[in-house]
Design a protein around this motif. Structure first.
Motif, mmCIF file in Angstrom:
data_model
loop_
_atom_site.group_PDB
_atom_site.id
_atom_site.type_symbol
_atom_site.label_atom_id
_atom_site.label_comp_id
_atom_site.label_asym_id
_atom_site.label_seq_id
_atom_site.Cartn_x
_atom_site.Cartn_y
_atom_site.Cartn_z
ATOM 1 N N LEU A 100 2.101 13.786 9.306
ATOM 2 C CA LEU A 100 2.384 14.159 10.682
ATOM 3 C C LEU A 100 1.714 13.190 11.649
ATOM 4 C CD1 LEU A 100 4.080 16.467 11.557
ATOM 5 C CD2 LEU A 100 2.081 17.965 11.504
ATOM 6 N N GLN A 101 0.484 12.837 11.304
ATOM 7 C CA GLN A 101 -0.271 11.919 12.148
ATOM 8 C C GLN A 101 -0.727 10.782 11.258
ATOM 9 O OE1 GLN A 101 -3.799 13.808 13.675
ATOM 10 N NE2 GLN A 101 -3.519 12.684 15.579
ATOM 11 N N ASN A 102 -0.316 9.557 11.563
ATOM 12 C CA ASN A 102 -0.727 8.444 10.703
ATOM 13 C C ASN A 102 -2.138 7.997 11.059
ATOM 14 O OD1 ASN A 102 -1.175 6.060 9.313
ATOM 15 N ND2 ASN A 102 0.962 5.438 9.383
ATOM 16 N N ARG A 103 -3.102 8.678 10.502
ATOM 17 C CA ARG A 103 -4.505 8.326 10.637
ATOM 18 C C ARG A 103 -5.021 8.103 9.246
ATOM 19 N NH1 ARG A 103 -4.831 7.664 15.869
ATOM 20 N NH2 ARG A 103 -7.024 7.887 16.255
ATOM 21 N N PRO A 104 -5.790 7.106 8.975
ATOM 22 C CA PRO A 104 -6.210 6.021 9.844
ATOM 23 C C PRO A 104 -5.352 4.765 9.644
ATOM 24 C CG PRO A 104 -7.627 6.191 7.925
ATOM 25 C CD PRO A 104 -6.451 7.060 7.685
ATOM 26 N N HIS A 105 -4.150 4.811 10.117
ATOM 27 C CA HIS A 105 -3.296 3.624 10.190
ATOM 28 C C HIS A 105 -3.006 2.985 8.830
ATOM 29 C CE1 HIS A 105 -4.104 4.110 14.383
ATOM 30 N NE2 HIS A 105 -5.377 3.890 14.226
ATOM 31 N N HIS A 106 -2.455 3.781 7.947
ATOM 32 C CA HIS A 106 -2.102 3.280 6.623
ATOM 33 C C HIS A 106 -0.601 3.420 6.360
ATOM 34 C CE1 HIS A 106 -6.017 2.276 5.010
ATOM 35 N NE2 HIS A 106 -6.519 3.403 5.453
ATOM 36 N N MET A 107 -0.211 2.976 5.180
ATOM 37 C CA MET A 107 1.194 2.973 4.779
ATOM 38 C C MET A 107 1.433 4.071 3.753
ATOM 39 S SD MET A 107 4.198 1.499 4.978
ATOM 40 C CE MET A 107 3.522 0.867 6.501
ATOM 41 N N SER A 108 2.494 4.834 3.972
ATOM 42 C CA SER A 108 2.908 5.831 2.976
ATOM 43 C C SER A 108 4.010 5.202 2.125
ATOM 44 C CB SER A 108 3.470 7.059 3.680
ATOM 45 O OG SER A 108 4.575 6.687 4.491
ATOM 46 N N PHE A 109 4.256 5.758 0.948
ATOM 47 C CA PHE A 109 5.366 5.229 0.157
ATOM 48 C C PHE A 109 6.675 5.419 0.914
ATOM 49 C CE2 PHE A 109 8.692 5.321 -3.095
ATOM 50 C CZ PHE A 109 8.535 4.025 -3.564
ATOM 51 N N GLN A 118 0.812 -1.207 0.000
ATOM 52 C CA GLN A 118 0.000 0.000 0.000
ATOM 53 C C GLN A 118 0.858 1.275 0.000
ATOM 54 O OE1 GLN A 118 -2.019 0.829 3.861
ATOM 55 N NE2 GLN A 118 -3.793 1.152 2.570
ATOM 56 N N SER A 119 0.418 2.273 -0.743
ATOM 57 C CA SER A 119 1.007 3.625 -0.655
ATOM 58 C C SER A 119 -0.138 4.626 -0.618
ATOM 59 C CB SER A 119 1.899 3.912 -1.857
ATOM 60 O OG SER A 119 3.107 3.220 -1.745
ATOM 61 N N PHE A 120 -0.718 4.751 0.553
ATOM 62 C CA PHE A 120 -1.889 5.609 0.718
ATOM 63 C C PHE A 120 -1.499 7.075 0.534
ATOM 64 C CE2 PHE A 120 -4.990 7.694 3.729
ATOM 65 C CZ PHE A 120 -6.114 7.483 2.961
ATOM 66 N N TRP A 121 -0.324 7.445 1.085
ATOM 67 C CA TRP A 121 0.268 8.769 0.867
ATOM 68 C C TRP A 121 1.601 8.581 0.158
ATOM 69 C CZ3 TRP A 121 -0.823 7.051 5.946
ATOM 70 C CH2 TRP A 121 -1.881 7.670 6.613
ATOM 71 N N LEU A 122 2.131 9.660 -0.397
ATOM 72 C CA LEU A 122 3.526 9.617 -0.831
ATOM 73 C C LEU A 122 4.410 9.738 0.411
ATOM 74 C CD1 LEU A 122 5.646 9.602 -3.151
ATOM 75 C CD2 LEU A 122 5.672 12.104 -2.929
ATOM 76 N N ASN A 123 4.192 10.825 1.183
ATOM 77 C CA ASN A 123 5.007 11.075 2.370
ATOM 78 C C ASN A 123 4.266 10.679 3.635
ATOM 79 O OD1 ASN A 123 7.430 12.458 1.296
ATOM 80 N ND2 ASN A 123 5.895 13.909 0.534
ATOM 81 N N GLU A 124 4.997 10.160 4.589
ATOM 82 C CA GLU A 124 4.398 9.839 5.885
ATOM 83 C C GLU A 124 3.816 11.128 6.484
ATOM 84 O OE1 GLU A 124 3.847 7.004 7.020
ATOM 85 O OE2 GLU A 124 3.328 7.390 9.110
#
Ligand SMILES: [Zn+2]
Ligand SMILES: [Zn+2]
Length: 312
Positions: free
Chosen positions: A212-221, A204-210
């Motif tokens: 500030l707050q990882n909501r709702p618990h996903h994976m960034s690239f 999963q790459s829900f965001w490119l960048n992590e």
């Protein structure tokens, strides 16, 4: 089980929980995708050969099965209890409806007990009516499904999806392969040695960048890179479940609830400006390839689009 047919992995959908472009969303990402006619439906995969294995079954499933001309589903793997991964199970009724009375065999459907406890509250009737037959799986316990050997493994997707698992799928046909699908997650408690060096990794790459707050618990690239290195796939990595929650600099729509500031955005070596947030498919591919090569990482990362069929 015959093994002559070439296996392929079909990306039925590659988008996050509400798909992309999101309904009524005025953000730069959704605007650009609309202008280009791009769409990412809810993430689901199909492994297709002599057998037809569906991995996750979200609300877009009928359209996805129609567009991929899928005539048969031999089994389903469900990763977790969130609507974008299971709400389409009810639609599998269509496979029963076109069969002669009493000819249909319930579709074997695999998930953890914890996940089924949640899903059953809504879809218990699918089992009673013989549409699906649920087989509970336990993380760390191999099972056989058609021509595949499958190992579910624990993934951490936060408190609101406790029974979440990913799956390692091994096929021992003439051209054997192994594939790891991690689904939605922010961590993996333990990467067992069996999970390392698969031929293919889907992450999963829900965001490119992590954020500030990882909501709702996903994976960034940004975080996925560390997992790609840990899994160390031999052939290819595919990123899926893309969202539109990265803020795009100067976008007036950045004030929406779903938009997040990056914690420490990735930058090219020596540069002060971060990598550009990708708006569309080709920008995603460009930026992830650049990031991997800037870091000297030897892994091939492909950004699939909906409907892409990859021969394995
Ligand atoms: Zn999801
Ligand atoms: Zn989820």
């Amino acid at each position: 089980m015959g093994t002559s047919k070439q296996e392929e992995l079909v990306f039925l959908g590659t988008g996050a929980a509400w798909g992309l472009p999101e309904l009524n969303c005025p953000c730069a990402i959704c605007r650009d995708m609309r202008a280009k006619g791009e769409r990412r439906r809810r993430t689901a995969l199909l492994l297709r050969g002599e057998f037809s294995l569906l991995i996750d079954c979200g609300p877009d499933i009928l359209t996805q099965l129609e567009e991929s001309r899928t005539q048969r589903i031999d089994a389903v793997l469900v990763t977790h209890e969130h609507g974008d991964h299971y709400i389409g199970l009810d639609e599998l009724f269509v496979f029963k409806r076109i069969m002669p009375r009493d000819a249909f065999q319930a579709i074997p459907t695999y998930m953890t007990d914890q996940t089924w406890r949640i899903i059953k509250q809504r879809f218990g009737y699918l089992e009673t009516m013989g549409v699906i037959k649920v087989h509970p799986v336990c993380p760390g316990c191999w099972f056989t499904c058609g021509p595949y050997r499958i190992l579910p493994f624990d993934t951490d997707h936060g408190d609101f999806a406790r029974g979440s698992v990913g799956y390692l799928i091994n096929w021992r046909g003439p051209k054997p392969f192994s594939l790891v699908y991690t689904s939605d997650f922010m961590g993996i408690p333990e990467i067992h040695s069996d999970l390392r060096n698969p031929d293919y990794l889907v992450i999963q790459s829900f965001w490119l960048n992590e954020p500030l707050q990882n909501r709702p618990h996903h994976m960034s690239f940004q975080n996925a890179i560390g997992f790609i290195e840990k899994f160390s796939p031999r052939n290819e990595t595919f990123i899926v479940h893309m969202g539109d929650a990265d803020k795009v600099p100067n976008d007036p729509a950045n004030n929406m609830l779903k938009k997040y500031d990056p914690r420490d955005p990735m930058r090219p070596p020596g540069a002060s400006e971060p990598y550009p947030v990708p708006l569309n498919h080709s920008q995603w591919q460009k930026v992830v390839s650049k990031i991997m090569s800037d870091r000297g990482l030897p892994y091939l990362v492909r950004v699939p689009y909906d409907g892409l069929a990859v021969p394995l």
